[in-house]
Design an enzyme around this catalytic site. Structure first.
Site, short mmCIF file in Angstrom:
data_model
loop_
_atom_site.label_atom_id
_atom_site.label_comp_id
_atom_site.label_asym_id
_atom_site.label_seq_id
_atom_site.Cartn_x
_atom_site.Cartn_y
_atom_site.Cartn_z
NE ARG A 54 45.41 17.58 62.00
CZ ARG A 54 45.61 17.30 63.39
NH1 ARG A 54 46.80 17.87 63.52
NH2 ARG A 54 45.02 16.60 63.97
CE1 TYR A 107 51.93 38.30 48.71
CE2 TYR A 107 51.28 37.55 50.98
CZ TYR A 107 50.98 37.52 49.79
OH TYR A 107 49.85 37.08 49.18
CG ASP A 177 58.84 35.78 52.51
OD1 ASP A 177 59.44 35.09 51.24
OD2 ASP A 177 57.94 35.90 52.61
CE LYS A 202 52.82 34.02 45.31
NZ LYS A 202 53.50 35.03 46.70
C1 LIG Z 1 52.87 35.29 47.99
C2 LIG Z 1 53.88 35.58 48.98
C3 LIG Z 1 53.67 35.15 50.37
C4 LIG Z 1 52.46 34.31 50.79
O1 LIG Z 1 52.43 33.32 50.01
P1 LIG Z 1 51.07 32.40 49.65
O2 LIG Z 1 51.62 31.15 49.13
O3 LIG Z 1 50.22 33.05 49.04
O4 LIG Z 1 50.24 32.07 51.10
C5 LIG Z 1 54.67 35.40 51.42
N1 LIG Z 1 55.78 36.15 50.91
C6 LIG Z 1 56.11 36.56 49.66
C7 LIG Z 1 57.23 37.26 49.49
C8 LIG Z 1 54.97 36.27 48.81
O5 LIG Z 1 55.30 36.67 47.29
#
Ligand SMILES: *Cc1c(COP(=O)(O)O)cnc(C)c1O
Length: 387
Positions: A54, A107, A177, A202
């Protein structure tokens, strides 16, 4: 070394015990330290060495080195999801009474976390409608600002330079982000952000087979985020997912080049199609954020959104006709995906909030994959004709 070389080589060395060239997947919860004295020294931080998965795991550590190199960061942290990354950043860097800012839209999961959960820790929240709105109205006591340079689902652009300059004036930390652009297309830390984060689910992974999150930045901040993410919240990524993510990142530049080239061809096709009422694609000079992306990134990404007149019924007809595009949320996979945000990802919002976010019933979002662009265009053409 250049980005493509780092993508392949950074964090990678052959396993000293076997010579295995691919990063081994260390499936272990705990690590034997052998003697009581060594255990004491590791826990005291005097000796290096793993303790418990962890806290740290060698497969994840190799991936973190690779990502730190790609972001130009002191350190990177990989966690179980993008949402685990967002929440760890907020809980690590904010105290009760602090003021946090975000620039719309972020998001949906992030928006909900900030509004419904983070505020319960006594943290106050201000939302801004654009980079310029933030620059004009930023509160003097703002501790941290979160934004996405290219946003979901209409690809509205927030200029990192404007956010950084305004945040500096009030001494706020800038968290970017950068899921939609990836470090291959832009590096927010070099533009002045304090932390960059991603949903590794992604483009970084790229194959639609894992959930993962990434944070990168300077050591002083990263140590706080790492402790909260792993020791307190307890959201490490598993070694199998860490392995798949490092494998995906090796081909990130190749995939992003293909995503970007295909998205441009698809966007050009859609813009010229009489049945398409509107195209959202930052690579088009008509897009209001075009210049900002052109000046701060080396590509426009793989996302395209369109409007088809006729609301849900018309969009459903179009979507149901698609053969190559899968109807699914998420983005950044090698395969092309399509969704209707108003009835899916944005369905929980009020109609007024959807309108403010420019998410109409006519909107369809496309994540353009790495298939042959001609095949994608043929699929879109037949679905448009049939709808
Ligand atoms: C999908 C996404 C998230 C969240 O990510 P997860 O891996 O689904 O928890 C955060 N920010 C953006 C821009 C995203 O596309």
């Amino acid at each position: 070394m250049k980005f493509k070389t780092l993508s392949v080589h950074a964090g990678q060395r052959s396993d000293p015990s076997t010579g295995a060239l691919a990063t081994p997947v260390y499936f272990t919860s705990t690590f034997s330290y052998g003697t009581a004295e060594e255990g004491q020294a590791r826990f005291a931080g005097q000796n290096p060495g793993y303790i418990y998965s962890r806290f740290a795991n060698p497969t994840t550590a190799a991936l973190e080195q690779k990502l730190a190199a790609l972001e130009g960061a002191d350190e990177a942290l990989v966690v179980a999801s993008g949402m685990a990354a967002v929440s760890a950043i907020m809980y690590a860097l904010l105290d009760a009474g602090d003021e946090v800012a975000f620039i719309d839209p972020v998001y949906g999961g992030t928006d909900a976390f900030l509004r419904n959960t983070l505020t319960r820790a006594g943290i106050s929240l201000s939302r801004y409608s654009s980079d310029q709105d933030f620059a004009n109205r930023v509160k003097a006591n703002t501790k941290l600002v979160l934004f996405e340079p290219v946003t979901n689902p209409t690809l509205k652009v927030i200029d990192p330079r404007i956010v950084v300059e305004a945040a500096r004036k009030v001494g706020a930390l800038v968290v970017c982000d950068n899921t939609f652009l990836t470090p291959y297309l832009s590096q927010p830390l070099a533009l002045g952000a304090d932390l960059v984060m991603h949903s590794g689910t992604k483009y970084l992974s790229g194959h639609g087979d894992i959930i993962a999150g990434v944070v990168a930045g300077r050591t002083e901040l990263m140590q706080k985020v790492r402790t909260v993410a792993l020791k307190h919240i307890g959201s490490p990524i598993g070694p199998q997912e860490a392995y798949l993510l490092q494998r995906g990142v090796k081909t990130l530049p190749l995939r992003m080049d293909a995503h970007c080239a295909n998205a441009r061809k698809v966007a050009d096709f859609l813009a010229a199609h009489p049945a398409v009422a509107k195209v959202y694609y930052p690579g088009h000079s008509s897009h209001p954020g075009h210049q900002a992306v052109a000046e701060t990134a080396t590509g426009f990404g793989g996302m395209v959104a369109i409007e088809l007149e006729g609301g849900f019924a018309r969009c459903a007809k179009f979507l149901n006709q698609l053969q190559l595009f899968a109807q699914a949320v998420s983005l950044g996979d090698v395969e092309s995906l399509a969704c209707h945000p108003a009835s899916t990802t944005h369905a929980a919002m009020t109609a007024a909030d959807r309108e403010r976010a420019n998410v109409s019933d006519n909107l369809v979002r496309l994540s353009i994959g790495v298939e042959d662009a001609d095949d994608l265009i043929a699929d879109l053409a037949q679905a448009l004709a049939a709808s």
